[in-house]
Design a protein around this motif. Structure first.
Motif, PDB file in Angstrom:
ATOM      1  N   THR A  51       0.829  -1.207   0.000  1.00 33.68           N
ATOM      2  CA  THR A  51       0.000   0.000   0.000  1.00 33.68           C
ATOM      3  C   THR A  51       0.864   1.259   0.000  1.00 33.68           C
ATOM      4  N   ALA A  52       1.902   1.269   0.843  1.00 35.43           N
ATOM      5  CA  ALA A  52       2.783   2.438   0.920  1.00 35.43           C
ATOM      6  C   ALA A  52       3.483   2.696  -0.409  1.00 35.43           C
ATOM      7  N   LEU A  53       3.987   1.647  -1.041  1.00 36.74           N
ATOM      8  CA  LEU A  53       4.690   1.814  -2.313  1.00 36.74           C
ATOM      9  C   LEU A  53       3.739   2.294  -3.408  1.00 36.74           C
ATOM     10  N   LYS A  54       2.515   1.808  -3.387  1.00 25.92           N
ATOM     11  CA  LYS A  54       1.524   2.277  -4.364  1.00 25.92           C
ATOM     12  C   LYS A  54       1.279   3.770  -4.194  1.00 25.92           C
ATOM     13  N   ASN A  55       1.169   4.209  -2.942  1.00 26.38           N
ATOM     14  CA  ASN A  55       0.939   5.629  -2.668  1.00 26.38           C
ATOM     15  C   ASN A  55       2.143   6.478  -3.066  1.00 26.38           C
ATOM     16  N   ILE A  56       3.350   5.971  -2.783  1.00 26.45           N
ATOM     17  CA  ILE A  56       4.568   6.709  -3.159  1.00 26.45           C
ATOM     18  C   ILE A  56       4.656   6.844  -4.677  1.00 26.45           C
TER      19      ILE A  56
END
Length: 355
Positions: A51-56
């Motif tokens: 999720t974090a990488l998708k947002n970044i």
């Protein structure tokens, strides 16, 4: 060399601080400014990393890195009675915070393989490791995927070992650094080497680029590190107080009002040596140092206490990691910090010219 290797404009890396500070907004802003933003994913589940990488990746197309904790030798086995005794003591803190007592012995689940698989699947091309050395086989597998491998050393011996295993970049972490140390070969007392002493010795001992870390907060520190032979610098504490940081407000305020003598290296919160601000819980648990379960057990035992203390704004029961130069921290945007590092570094290098 290091900028082309990482595909960044400036030789600056934002440290992969696990536990919450490196939210997507921070990582993306650092990378957008021309440095290398790093997601500190050591404590994250594979889904949280995804999720974090998708947002970044929605915020920036610039290169980013992910920092993971390499598994250590099996050191978390301990007598159950000793663990229960520690839980009983920790229950006194839980009582003060008004949260339920805990009597269970936590399960130590190693998520590393799943975490790394998630990072690879997301297409991240730079990965950094700490707490151990990536094996030659692991480095070869990551190189086959065209990934850059970074690892942490706290001594010359560790740096030589990392280079022999094929890593691309070595972070030479001095004893001034905030948070957990990356020691994996030497004893902890042997690895308390300051950044100014460690960096040139590591530079002389290995042929791969060296990244200086520990106590670097501004362009003066960057200039000093580059003069000592480092190819880049890595900063952690300096990024904790920027506007995009996910650090707790109390943590930020403590950094901004800190002095040079306010931090201490301790094992009491996690079972592994880390530099943070002194508080009542730290001082109290130091008297139980011989009874501490090793990392990651102690980290797991104290997690609910530290999390709730942060929620309540109780800084006496929080683990607030910071380096020795925390008093130099400022409130600004991450992009402004990156730009000021470059400008101050240029000025410092010009002033250092004695002829």
């Amino acid at each position: 060399m290091i900028c082309s290797m990482l595909n960044i404009k400036y030789p600056i890396i934002q440290a992969g601080m696990a536990g919450g500070p490196t939210i997507p907004e921070l990582v993306a802003e650092v990378s957008e400014a021309g440095a290398l933003g790093t997601l500190g994913a050591g404590y994250m589940s594979p889904q949280q990393i995804k999720t974090a990488l998708k947002n970044i990746q929605q915020l920036t197309r610039s290169p980013i890195a992910v920092n993971l904790f390499l598994p250590e030798p099996e050191t978390h086995k301990m007598d159950e009675e000793a663990i229960q005794a520690m839980q009983q003591h920790l229950n006194t803190y839980r009582s003060k915070l008004g949260i339920p007592e805990v009597h269970d012995i936590p399960d130590v689940e190693n998520l590393f393989k799943k975490q790394l698989a998630t990072v690879i699947e997301a297409g991240v091309k730079i990965v950094s490791f700490t707490f151990n050395a990536p094996s030659k086989r692991l480095v070869e597998d990551l190189h086959a995927l065209e990934m850059v491998v970074i690892a942490t050393a706290t001594s010359v011996k560790e740096a030589i070992h990392l280079e022999s295993n094929g890593v691309d970049l070595i972070v030479a972490q001095g004893a001034e650094a905030g948070g957990h140390r990356g020691t994996f070969l030497n004893g902890e007392s042997e690895s308390m080497i300051g950044t100014m002493a460690l960096v040139p010795q590591v530079v002389d001992a290995v042929s791969c680029p060296v990244v200086a870390a520990g106590g670097i907060m501004d362009g003066r520190g960057m200039a000093a590190a580059l003069t000592l032979g480092a190819s880049a610098v890595q900063l952690g504490t300096a990024f904790l107080t920027v506007k995009e940081s996910g650090a707790n407000t109390i943590h930020k305020q403590t950094i901004l009002s800190s002095r040079d003598t306010d931090t201490k290296i301790t094992k009491v919160f996690s079972g592994k040596s880390a530099r943070g601000f002194k508080n009542k819980m730290m001082i109290d648990l130091e008297s139980h140092i011989r009874d501490l379960p090793p990392y990651p057990l102690q980290h797991m035992l104290t997690s609910d206490i530290r999390r709730e203390a942060a929620n309540q704004g109780n800084k006496e029961m929080m683990s607030m990691w910071a380096g020795q130069a925390s008093a130099l921290a400022q409130v600004r945007s991450a992009g402004d910090l990156v730009r000021s590092l470059i400008n101050q570094c240029d000025t410092a290098l010009e002033k250092a010219t004695w002829r």
